[in-house]
Design an enzyme around this catalytic site. Structure first.
Site, PDB file in Angstrom:
ATOM      1  N   ASN A  81      -6.969   7.436   4.121  1.00  0.00           N
ATOM      2  CA  ASN A  81      -7.020   6.578   2.944  1.00  0.00           C
ATOM      3  C   ASN A  81      -7.884   5.337   3.199  1.00  0.00           C
ATOM      4  OD1 ASN A  81      -5.569   8.097   1.136  1.00  0.00           O
ATOM      5  ND2 ASN A  81      -3.609   7.139   1.599  1.00  0.00           N
ATOM      6  N   HIS A 135       0.837  -1.200   0.000  1.00  0.00           N
ATOM      7  CA  HIS A 135       0.000   0.000   0.000  1.00  0.00           C
ATOM      8  C   HIS A 135       0.870   1.247   0.000  1.00  0.00           C
ATOM      9  CE1 HIS A 135      -2.801   3.125   1.078  1.00  0.00           C
ATOM     10  NE2 HIS A 135      -3.807   2.297   0.846  1.00  0.00           N
ATOM     11  N   GLN A 136       1.785   1.340   0.935  1.00  0.00           N
ATOM     12  CA  GLN A 136       2.801   2.381   1.061  1.00  0.00           C
ATOM     13  C   GLN A 136       2.283   3.722   1.573  1.00  0.00           C
ATOM     14  OE1 GLN A 136       6.217   2.509  -1.637  1.00  0.00           O
ATOM     15  NE2 GLN A 136       5.129   1.108  -2.999  1.00  0.00           N
ATOM     16  N   ASP A 137       0.991   3.886   1.742  1.00  0.00           N
ATOM     17  CA  ASP A 137       0.475   5.127   2.321  1.00  0.00           C
ATOM     18  C   ASP A 137      -0.776   4.832   3.138  1.00  0.00           C
ATOM     19  OD1 ASP A 137       0.528   7.821   2.906  1.00  0.00           O
ATOM     20  OD2 ASP A 137      -0.473   8.433   1.059  1.00  0.00           O
ATOM     21  N   LEU A 138      -0.677   3.814   3.978  1.00  0.00           N
ATOM     22  CA  LEU A 138      -1.812   3.410   4.802  1.00  0.00           C
ATOM     23  C   LEU A 138      -2.005   4.417   5.931  1.00  0.00           C
ATOM     24  CD1 LEU A 138      -3.903   1.131   5.218  1.00  0.00           C
ATOM     25  CD2 LEU A 138      -2.262   0.046   6.771  1.00  0.00           C
TER      26      LEU A 138
END
Length: 275
Positions: free
Chosen positions: A144, A137-140
């Site tokens: 979001n 995911h890298q931007d949890l």
């Protein structure tokens, strides 16, 4: 539809009628639209000029979008289509009515324990679906995650475009693409992300759901990153002590000491509940 952002970054998809700009970030514009069949969809139109990208990067993005769309997991906002049109890279996603978990927690900072654990479980299982096809995911973060009208959750804004942002100069290769409140210690020092990076962010969300605020907070970015890197893992209130091993396992400073997969996280939570 007239909007300054769309005037600068136009997008004309055949059969789609643009209705409303929902959000504009540094990298993209999010638009509510009507699809050819009349159903509402959301279009994410990236701002960078994708015509300058190597074809393999565009192909990877399109394939990863397709892979996510095939999952059909209710805990994920499903991509429907993606493409490149006149230099504009876009992704069409299902429209999920509701609001973000961040907004929900601003209205109800401390949800009942049963609700908090239900939400945490849903987030974990959805994240496991992403990891299961080899993606991150890298931007949890809570902004979001959507809360549907039936109170269930759905993850959105997957980090598929990170490589593209670097390739087009929108982001430096050594720049951190995430939110400081949810960043793992290894990302602060520039180590590449892996599943355990997402699991650290998951731990921040767990703490936030249980306690009503984030584990590390500061008005200074430098101080916040320092806390993420070296500050002790905060202790839960005595009434939530049973969940401390789960928090510790997710917020471990070194990834090798962290819980290693969403399956392990789910099993540990089940074990705690059964005690």
């Amino acid at each position: 539809m007239n909007h300054p952002a769309l005037a600068r970054y136009p997008l004309a998809l055949p059969g789609h009628h643009l209705l409303q700009v929902l959000h504009e970030s540094e990298n993209a514009i999010i638009v509510l639209a009507s699809a050819p069949g009349g159903q509402p969809v959301v279009i994410k139109r990236f701002k960078f000029d994708a015509s300058k990208l190597d074809q393999y990067l565009v192909d990877e993005f399109l394939m990863e979008s397709l892979a996510l769309g095939l999952l059909a997991h209710r805990g994920l906002v499903r991509p429907i289509d993606a493409g490149l049109l006149a230099g504009a890279l876009y992704m069409i996603m299902e429209y999920v009515p509701g609001h973000t978990l961040r907004r929900q927690l601003s209205l109800m900072p401390l949800p009942p324990l049963e609700q908090a654990l239900q939400w945490f479980t849903e987030i974990t299982l959805a994240l496991g679906e992403i990891h299961g096809i080899g993606l991150l995911h890298q931007d949890l973060k809570t902004s979001n995650i959507l809360v549907r009208n039936d109170n269930s959750l759905a993850l959105l804004d997957f980090g598929l475009e990170t490589r593209l942002l670097v390739a087009t100069g929108f982001m430096r290769e050594d720049e951190i693409y995430c939110t400081p409140y949810y960043i793992s210690p290894e990302r602060i020092i520039g180590d590449p992300p892996d599943e355990r990076t997402d699991l650290y962010a998951l731990g921040v969300i767990l703490y936030e759901l249980l306690v009503g605020h984030k584990p590390y907070e500061s008005t200074s970015l430098e101080e916040l990153l320092k806390k993420q890197a070296i500050a002790p893992i905060p202790l839960l209130p005595a009434t939530l002590h049973a969940y401390q091993p789960l928090v510790n396992g997710l917020l471990a400073k070194f990834p090798e000491n962290r819980l290693q997969s969403t399956n392990i996280v789910v099993r540990l939570l089940q074990d705690i509940k059964q005690k």
